[in-house]
Design a protein around this motif. Structure first.
Motif, PDB file in Angstrom:
ATOM      1  N   LYS A  15       0.833  -1.200   0.000  1.00 19.92           N
ATOM      2  CA  LYS A  15       0.000   0.000   0.000  1.00 19.92           C
ATOM      3  C   LYS A  15       0.865   1.246   0.000  1.00 19.92           C
ATOM      4  N   GLY A  17      -1.166   4.169  -0.887  1.00 17.36           N
ATOM      5  CA  GLY A  17      -2.235   5.160  -0.736  1.00 17.36           C
ATOM      6  C   GLY A  17      -3.600   4.519  -0.867  1.00 17.36           C
ATOM      7  N   LEU A  19      -5.510   3.873  -3.268  1.00 22.89           N
ATOM      8  CA  LEU A  19      -5.694   2.855  -4.309  1.00 22.89           C
ATOM      9  C   LEU A  19      -5.700   1.444  -3.707  1.00 22.89           C
ATOM     10  N   ASP A  21      -6.330   0.463  -0.675  1.00 22.81           N
ATOM     11  CA  ASP A  21      -7.516   0.223   0.155  1.00 22.81           C
ATOM     12  C   ASP A  21      -8.698  -0.177  -0.724  1.00 22.81           C
ATOM     13  N   ILE A 296      -3.482  13.419   8.585  1.00 26.84           N
ATOM     14  CA  ILE A 296      -2.869  12.134   8.215  1.00 26.84           C
ATOM     15  C   ILE A 296      -2.788  12.154   6.701  1.00 26.84           C
ATOM     16  N   ARG A 298      -0.181  12.212   2.849  1.00 25.03           N
ATOM     17  CA  ARG A 298       1.050  12.402   2.100  1.00 25.03           C
ATOM     18  C   ARG A 298       1.364  13.885   2.194  1.00 25.03           C
ATOM     19  N   GLN A 302      -0.523  18.524  -3.721  1.00 26.81           N
ATOM     20  CA  GLN A 302      -1.922  18.139  -3.963  1.00 26.81           C
ATOM     21  C   GLN A 302      -2.744  18.245  -2.682  1.00 26.81           C
ATOM     22  N   GLY A 326       2.704  12.322   8.613  1.00 24.51           N
ATOM     23  CA  GLY A 326       2.813  12.354   7.161  1.00 24.51           C
ATOM     24  C   GLY A 326       4.238  12.174   6.703  1.00 24.51           C
ATOM     25  N   ALA A 327       4.366  11.898   5.434  1.00 24.33           N
ATOM     26  CA  ALA A 327       5.676  11.766   4.815  1.00 24.33           C
ATOM     27  C   ALA A 327       5.531  12.143   3.359  1.00 24.33           C
ATOM     28  N   TYR A 353       5.312   6.766   7.928  1.00 26.00           N
ATOM     29  CA  TYR A 353       4.049   6.108   7.588  1.00 26.00           C
ATOM     30  C   TYR A 353       3.738   5.151   8.716  1.00 26.00           C
ATOM     31  N   GLU A 375      -8.867  16.318  -4.967  1.00 24.92           N
ATOM     32  CA  GLU A 375      -8.974  15.077  -4.201  1.00 24.92           C
ATOM     33  C   GLU A 375      -9.969  14.141  -4.899  1.00 24.92           C
ATOM     34  N   LEU A 379      -9.897   9.263   1.532  1.00 23.00           N
ATOM     35  CA  LEU A 379     -10.411   8.246   2.458  1.00 23.00           C
ATOM     36  C   LEU A 379     -10.383   8.740   3.889  1.00 23.00           C
ATOM     37  N   THR A 380      -9.437   9.633   4.191  1.00 26.01           N
ATOM     38  CA  THR A 380      -9.262   9.972   5.604  1.00 26.01           C
ATOM     39  C   THR A 380     -10.471  10.712   6.168  1.00 26.01           C
ATOM     40  N   TYR A 383     -12.828   7.880   7.223  1.00 27.45           N
ATOM     41  CA  TYR A 383     -12.429   7.323   8.527  1.00 27.45           C
ATOM     42  C   TYR A 383     -12.818   8.301   9.631  1.00 27.45           C
TER      43      TYR A 383
HETATM   44  P1  ADP Z   1      -4.017   9.322  -1.341  1.00 26.68           P
HETATM   45  O1  ADP Z   1      -4.323   7.947  -1.851  1.00 26.68           O
HETATM   46  O2  ADP Z   1      -4.122  10.390  -2.365  1.00 26.68           O
HETATM   47  O3  ADP Z   1      -2.748   9.405  -0.574  1.00 26.68           O
HETATM   48  P2  ADP Z   1      -6.393   8.918   0.327  1.00 26.68           P
HETATM   49  O4  ADP Z   1      -7.048   9.790   1.335  1.00 26.68           O
HETATM   50  O5  ADP Z   1      -7.254   8.370  -0.766  1.00 26.68           O
HETATM   51  O6  ADP Z   1      -5.157   9.732  -0.273  1.00 26.68           O
HETATM   52  O7  ADP Z   1      -5.741   7.676   1.041  1.00 26.68           O
HETATM   53  C1  ADP Z   1      -4.681   7.811   1.925  1.00 26.68           C
HETATM   54  C2  ADP Z   1      -4.569   6.540   2.750  1.00 26.68           C
HETATM   55  O8  ADP Z   1      -3.257   6.432   3.267  1.00 26.68           O
HETATM   56  C3  ADP Z   1      -5.493   6.511   3.934  1.00 26.68           C
HETATM   57  O9  ADP Z   1      -5.771   5.173   4.257  1.00 26.68           O
HETATM   58  C4  ADP Z   1      -4.615   7.151   5.021  1.00 26.68           C
HETATM   59  O10 ADP Z   1      -5.013   6.802   6.318  1.00 26.68           O
HETATM   60  C5  ADP Z   1      -3.269   6.587   4.683  1.00 26.68           C
HETATM   61  N1  ADP Z   1      -2.135   7.423   5.045  1.00 26.68           N
HETATM   62  C6  ADP Z   1      -1.680   8.532   4.418  1.00 26.68           C
HETATM   63  N2  ADP Z   1      -0.564   8.986   5.003  1.00 26.68           N
HETATM   64  C7  ADP Z   1      -0.310   8.162   6.031  1.00 26.68           C
HETATM   65  C8  ADP Z   1       0.727   8.087   7.022  1.00 26.68           C
HETATM   66  N3  ADP Z   1       1.725   8.956   7.042  1.00 26.68           N
HETATM   67  N4  ADP Z   1       0.674   7.088   7.918  1.00 26.68           N
HETATM   68  C9  ADP Z   1      -0.348   6.194   7.889  1.00 26.68           C
HETATM   69  N5  ADP Z   1      -1.329   6.199   6.990  1.00 26.68           N
HETATM   70  C10 ADP Z   1      -1.322   7.165   6.066  1.00 26.68           C
END
Ligand code: ADP
Length: 483
Positions: A15, A17, A19, A21, A296, A298, A302, A326-327, A353, A375, A379-380, A383
């Motif tokens: 994983k 991102g 996608l 999930d 939470i 990237r 964007q 984040g990272a 992450y 966007e 997903l966040t 959640y």
């Molecule tokens: P994208 O796919 O554009 O990064 P989304 O919101 O569709 O954005 O999905 C991001 C997913 O990655 C979510 O499940 C989110 O919880 C997870 N995520 C993003 N950054 C981190 C991080 N630094 N640590 C843990 N989970 C993260």
């Protein structure tokens, strides 16, 4: 109905991102609708180590120049077909880049091979699983419909766009190695501005296109969001669909989440206080009555992370605390670390992450801030809704479709679930946080927002129904009966 889903990541194996999930959650959600979905994924080390391997479905002496096998496999209830091609996939690092962060130079070959293998399965290469339809996710799989088109394999195909910012452009020189007929080098084929465009080829060749929210589906037909593909997308508007993502409500269940310090539910929210304290401890935040805003994400342009950095002083000034996980972009990482250093006890930053920490933040944070410039779905915020962590979001794409703004009308109707802002800039973000702070100060309003969010259906149920209906319509249009 049998569907071959083709993707470069799948939760919980690989994983980077959202996608992953989506690709992991769709098969079980669709199974309940009578759709048998198998997912074709690359045999990265993390995949080969964690799957239970079954029959070898096909052996290639040469697949785009490398030895490869298609292997049936299972992992945690997921039915997979793994493209085992060590020369392409058995290497350290992530799915797209090496350990040093630089993209693999042969990504074109790696994902063309994945797509070609998908086309072969569509054409009957794995008699044990003959699909009726192929769903290709993002540019890494988008060449599948192109390969099928030039092989004259007439199964319906759907390309699903999770993020139009990533398109898979490569120099013209790779064309010769793709093993496509010369006719594919055409304006309505794989050619794109003098090079090869993987996503473009897929959008051109697929029977239909979908993206992950209705708003993003309309946005990507416009120059502001189309990333150069708006013309092609607008031309195909009659087969363009927007289906919002759901979330895995078993993995994201505040009553049963092993990563939380305490469970909670919409009726019994006291566990949130325990999680909040755990969050304060992790991020070194001074305890207080003001809300904790969590991020939470990237760390990328964007995601509007620079807007958040610019708004941080004003947000702290309103009495909020901020916890960032984040990272990504190195410069943003430095800027966030700088913020934490300037506001000890008020802003905590964890670079990296960390899936368990992401769960705790949703379960202990008061609001989740998502200032994305665009966007596709996001997903966040989903959640957040499920965990009572009220979303504060930019009004774009899937954020617009899934969060109901707490304007006076929505508040009095009792349907509001969060805060939206536009224009998407620092001022917009600050005024949304100001509205959020005002609501936080009114207990009834705040618990109403939380309750309404926690009640929202963010499961895959409705969207799986939409995908199943779309698949049926595509089969019908292709003149095939449901198998
Ligand atoms: P994208 O796919 O554009 O990064 P989304 O919101 O569709 O954005 O999905 C991001 C997913 O990655 C979510 O499940 C989110 O919880 C997870 N995520 C993003 N950054 C981190 C991080 N630094 N640590 C843990 N989970 C993260």
């Amino acid at each position: 109905m049998r569907v071959l889903s083709v993707a470069s990541e799948i939760y919980p194996l690989v994983k980077t991102g959202g996608l992953a999930d989506v690709v992991g959650a769709l098969p079980p959600a669709l199974a309940r609708r009578g759709v048998e979905m198998r997912t074709l994924i690359p045999g990265y080390p993390a995949v080969m180590a964690r799957v239970e391997q079954g029959a070898v479905l096909r052996t290639y002496p040469s697949l785009l120049g490398v030895k490869a096998r298609l292997v049936a496999a299972t992992a945690g209830g997921l039915e997979l077909i793994v493209l085992d091609a060590p020369e392409l996939f058995d290497r350290p690092g992530g799915p797209y880049a090496g350990s040093d962060g630089s993209e693999h130079p042969d990504n074109w070959r790696r994902f063309a091979a994945l797509s070609k293998a998908a086309a072969d399965v569509a054409a009957g290469a794995a008699p044990a699983f003959q699909p009726d339809l192929v769903q290709a996710h993002d540019w890494q799989a988008a060449m599948a419909p192109a390969y099928m088109r030039y092989a004259r394999t007439r199964l319906p195909t759907l390309v699903t766009i999770h993020n139009l910012a990533f398109q898979g452009h490569f120099p013209a020189a790779v064309f010769g190695a793709l093993e496509l007929p010369a006719e594919a080098w055409a304006l309505d084929g794989v050619e794109y501005y003098g090079g090869v465009g993987f996503l473009k080829a897929g959008l051109q060749s697929a029977s239909a296109i979908s993206t992950v929210s209705p708003t993003y589906a309309t946005e990507i037909a416009t120059p502001a969001y189309g990333m150069g593909l708006e013309g092609l997308i607008a031309e195909r508007a009659d087969v363009l669909h927007g289906i919002v993502n759901g979330i895995d409500t078993q993995v994201w269940d505040p009553m049963r989440d092993p990563h939380l310090a305490a469970p909670f539910s919409a009726r019994a929210k006291r566990g949130r206080d325990v999680n909040r304290a755990a969050l304060e401890a992790h991020f070194g935040l001074e305890p207080g009555d003001g809300p904790i805003l969590v991020v939470i994400s990237r760390l990328a342009w964007q995601k509007g992370m620079d807007l958040l950095v610019e708004a941080a002083d004003a947000i702290i000034g309103m009495g909020a605390r901020v916890a960032v996980l984040g990272a990504g972009d190195g410069e943003l990482e430095v800027r966030f670390k700088g913020l934490a250093a300037r506001h000890p006890g008020r802003i905590g930053v964890t670079i990296g992450y960390d899936e368990p920490l992401a769960h705790l933040m949703q379960g202990g944070g008061d609001a989740i801030v998502i200032p994305s410039r665009f966007e596709p779905c996001g997903l966040t915020q989903l959640y957040g809704l499920r965990y009572g962590c009220v979303p504060v979001v930019a009004r774009t794409g899937g954020l617009n479709d899934t969060v109901i703004d707490a304007n006076p009308a929505a508040l009095s109707a009792g349907v509001a679930t969060g805060f939206q802002f536009a224009p998407i800039d620092t001022g917009g973000l600050i005024s949304a946080v100001r509205r959020m702070m005002a609501a936080f100060g009114q207990r009834g309003v705040w618990t109403g927002l939380q309750r309404q969010g926690m009640k929202a259906d963010v499961s895959w149920d409705a969207s799986a129904g939409r995908y199943a209906a779309l698949f049926s319509a595509l089969l019908e249009a292709a003149g095939r009966n449901e198998a």
